[in-house]
Write an enzyme that holds these catalytic residues in place. Structure first.
Site, PDB file in Angstrom:
ATOM      1  N   GLU A 128      -5.738   7.270  -0.652  1.00 45.95           N
ATOM      2  CA  GLU A 128      -5.746   6.022   0.125  1.00 45.95           C
ATOM      3  C   GLU A 128      -6.420   4.903  -0.655  1.00 45.95           C
ATOM      4  O   GLU A 128      -5.926   3.778  -0.698  1.00 45.95           O
ATOM      5  CB  GLU A 128      -6.456   6.212   1.463  1.00 45.95           C
ATOM      6  N   HIS A 178       1.532   4.463  -2.796  1.00 43.01           N
ATOM      7  CA  HIS A 178       1.607   5.927  -2.618  1.00 43.01           C
ATOM      8  C   HIS A 178       2.826   6.476  -3.348  1.00 43.01           C
ATOM      9  O   HIS A 178       2.767   7.496  -4.019  1.00 43.01           O
ATOM     10  CB  HIS A 178       1.748   6.276  -1.138  1.00 43.01           C
ATOM     11  N   HIS A 226       0.842  -1.199   0.000  1.00 44.76           N
ATOM     12  CA  HIS A 226       0.000   0.000   0.000  1.00 44.76           C
ATOM     13  C   HIS A 226       0.884   1.259   0.000  1.00 44.76           C
ATOM     14  O   HIS A 226       0.680   2.169  -0.805  1.00 44.76           O
ATOM     15  CB  HIS A 226      -0.927  -0.046   1.220  1.00 44.76           C
ATOM     16  N   GLU A 227       1.883   1.267   0.899  1.00 47.51           N
ATOM     17  CA  GLU A 227       2.773   2.426   0.984  1.00 47.51           C
ATOM     18  C   GLU A 227       3.535   2.644  -0.322  1.00 47.51           C
ATOM     19  O   GLU A 227       3.737   3.774  -0.761  1.00 47.51           O
ATOM     20  CB  GLU A 227       3.784   2.251   2.124  1.00 47.51           C
ATOM     21  N   ASP A 252      -4.662   1.447  -1.859  1.00 44.06           N
ATOM     22  CA  ASP A 252      -5.260   0.141  -1.548  1.00 44.06           C
ATOM     23  C   ASP A 252      -5.428  -0.665  -2.831  1.00 44.06           C
ATOM     24  O   ASP A 252      -5.156  -1.873  -2.871  1.00 44.06           O
ATOM     25  CB  ASP A 252      -6.653   0.325  -0.909  1.00 44.06           C
TER      26      ASP A 252
HETATM   27 ZN   LIG Z   1      -1.948   5.223   2.905  1.00 47.00          ZN
END
Ligand SMILES: [Zn+2]
Length: 448
Positions: A383, A309, A305-306, A387
């Site tokens: 976010e 980003h 997930h990170e 995801d």
């Molecule tokens: Zn996040």
């Protein structure tokens, strides 16, 4: 009508004429009372959700009734605390302005400086600025101290989160204050000279100075300041290390080092984050590793997930939005800095740079609330797409497991009120994220 009124308000705000009649102080007090009322209403809405007795459908399988009730109680206690501190702190803030206490404090500080000019090479206004800011800073710390003590040693303690000892609390307080002084005084002096010397182009130099300062601080914070509070050790678990390195190679992530941070010495709340510009370091809280022992896939899902980003340049996009935001603010500040009636309305009979900034930030309260709503909206979109990125890598079910574990361990809100969440949260709620991850999952299966 509202638009006309806003037009009139901004026209008078940006003029440099002495418009004796504009009651800026009253407007600001009214706005702040309005913002507080909205926030209290949202707190009250969220409070009602903590009374609910049933576990949300999405979490029925994972959450035991005792855990659910504990989370509801924790949420309610935090809600009471937040309402009380909101009312008291806003009350103090508004009273300070309504009673013209700040102009008196400024006058008092300048009299002290006049009497014993400590450093002759530094202009008197700057010396007064440093003294005035120190008093405000310490006053603010003092007012918030009982709240911090209560939060750490009563509220967090009651639910087993607090690991901070009295000694560590005092040490943190002293270190924090010293760091603020070491960073704050030179920054304040730099800012004062920028405002003093920049003349017509004030807004531009102000923007350049404050933006570079905040970027610099954001870059220096993880390597220089965080180690003063926590220990960072290279990740020992060889298997997990190798899995993370493989994940990084797979997505082309420029992984530098993987650290474990002793977050558990203060609190058992858990987390993970990344830092660095070109080469990225990953920091895992020891509590996160402990809570997901023997479930490496969950940690990998969180990191996927990170990395999402990172891949989608979310940090850079947020930085760009932040810079544009501060450009607009700097331009507006440049326009209002010479409006003497603002100073008079707040009870100041002298014009000083720091006072101008202080009053400008007060005038911005309503705009700030709207802007933070927009920022939260953008952040929530980011976010969802991070995801989605983890889901595309096949981590959907592990990410759900990780999010649920994180949520349960942190006793986060089980029934978020939609309006409260819209206003306060930079992340979608747990059930919203599960819905999105599961929905996408079933769609992928259908398409296969
Ligand atoms: Zn996040």
């Amino acid at each position: 009508m509202l638009l006309g009124w806003l037009r009139e308000w901004s026209a008078s705000l940006f003029s440099s004429d002495d418009n004796e009649t504009t009651p800026y102080l009253q407007y600001v007090l009214l706005f702040q009372a309005g913002v507080s009322a909205v926030e209290l209403y949202l707190d009250w809405r969220q409070r009602k959700c903590y009374e609910l007795k049933y576990i949300p459908k999405e979490l029925e399988k994972q959450v035991k009734p005792e855990k659910f009730q504990k989370a509801q109680n924790y949420g309610k206690d935090k809600n009471t605390f937040s309402i009380l501190s909101e009312v008291i702190q806003t009350g103090v803030h508004m009273t300070l302005f309504a009673t013209h206490s700040l102009p008196r404090l400024w006058k008092y500080c300048s009299q002290i400086i006049e009497k014993h000019s400590f450093m002759n090479s530094i202009p008197a206004e700057l010396q007064t600025t440093l003294l005035f800011s120190s008093v405000l800073f310490l006053g603010n710390k003092l007012i918030s101290l009982p709240f911090r003590i209560y939060n750490t040693f009563v509220l967090e303690q009651r639910y087993g989160f607090n690991k901070t000892t009295g000694k560590l609390f005092v040490k943190d307080l002293v270190t924090g204050t010293l760091i603020s002084a070491v960073i704050g005084y030179p920054s304040l002096m730099g800012l004062w000279y920028v405002l003093e010397l920049s003349g017509q182009k004030l807004w531009l130099y102000f923007w350049l100075f404050t933006s570079s300062l905040s970027i610099l601080l954001a870059l220096l914070y993880p390597p220089l300041i965080m180690p003063l509070f926590n220990k960072f050790q290279p990740l020992q678990d060889q298997k997990l290390r190798q899995e993370i390195e493989e994940l990084a190679t797979q997505v082309g992530f420029p992984l530098n080092k993987i650290y474990v941070m002793d977050g558990s010495k203060r609190s058992s709340h858990s987390n993970a984050f990344m830092y660095g510009i070109w080469k990225k370091g990953i920091v895992l809280y020891d509590s996160l590793l402990e809570q997901n022992k023997d479930h490496d896939e969950r940690i990998l899902a969180v990191l996927a997930h990170e990395m999402g980003h990172w891949k989608m340049k979310h940090t850079q996009k947020m930085l760009l939005i932040g810079l544009l935001h501060s450009l607009v603010l700097s331009w507006s500040y440049g326009k209002t800095a010479n409006n003497e009636s603002i100073y008079r309305s707040f009870g100041f009979d002298t014009k000083a740079h720091i006072i101008g900034l202080l009053l400008f930030s007060e005038l911005l309260t309503p705009l700030d609330s709207v802007l933070s709503l927009i920022m939260n909206f953008i952040s929530r979109r980011f976010e969802y797409s991070a995801d989605d990125y983890a889901r595309n890598m096949g981590y959907s079910s592990y990410l759900i497991e990780a999010l649920v574990t994180l949520h349960l361990e942190n006793l986060s809100t089980m029934h978020p009120d939609p309006l409260y969440s819209l206003y306060h949260n930079s992340h979608p709620t747990l059930t919203e994220r599960i819905h999105a991850l599961e929905k996408d999952d079933s769609e992928t299966k259908k398409n296969q």
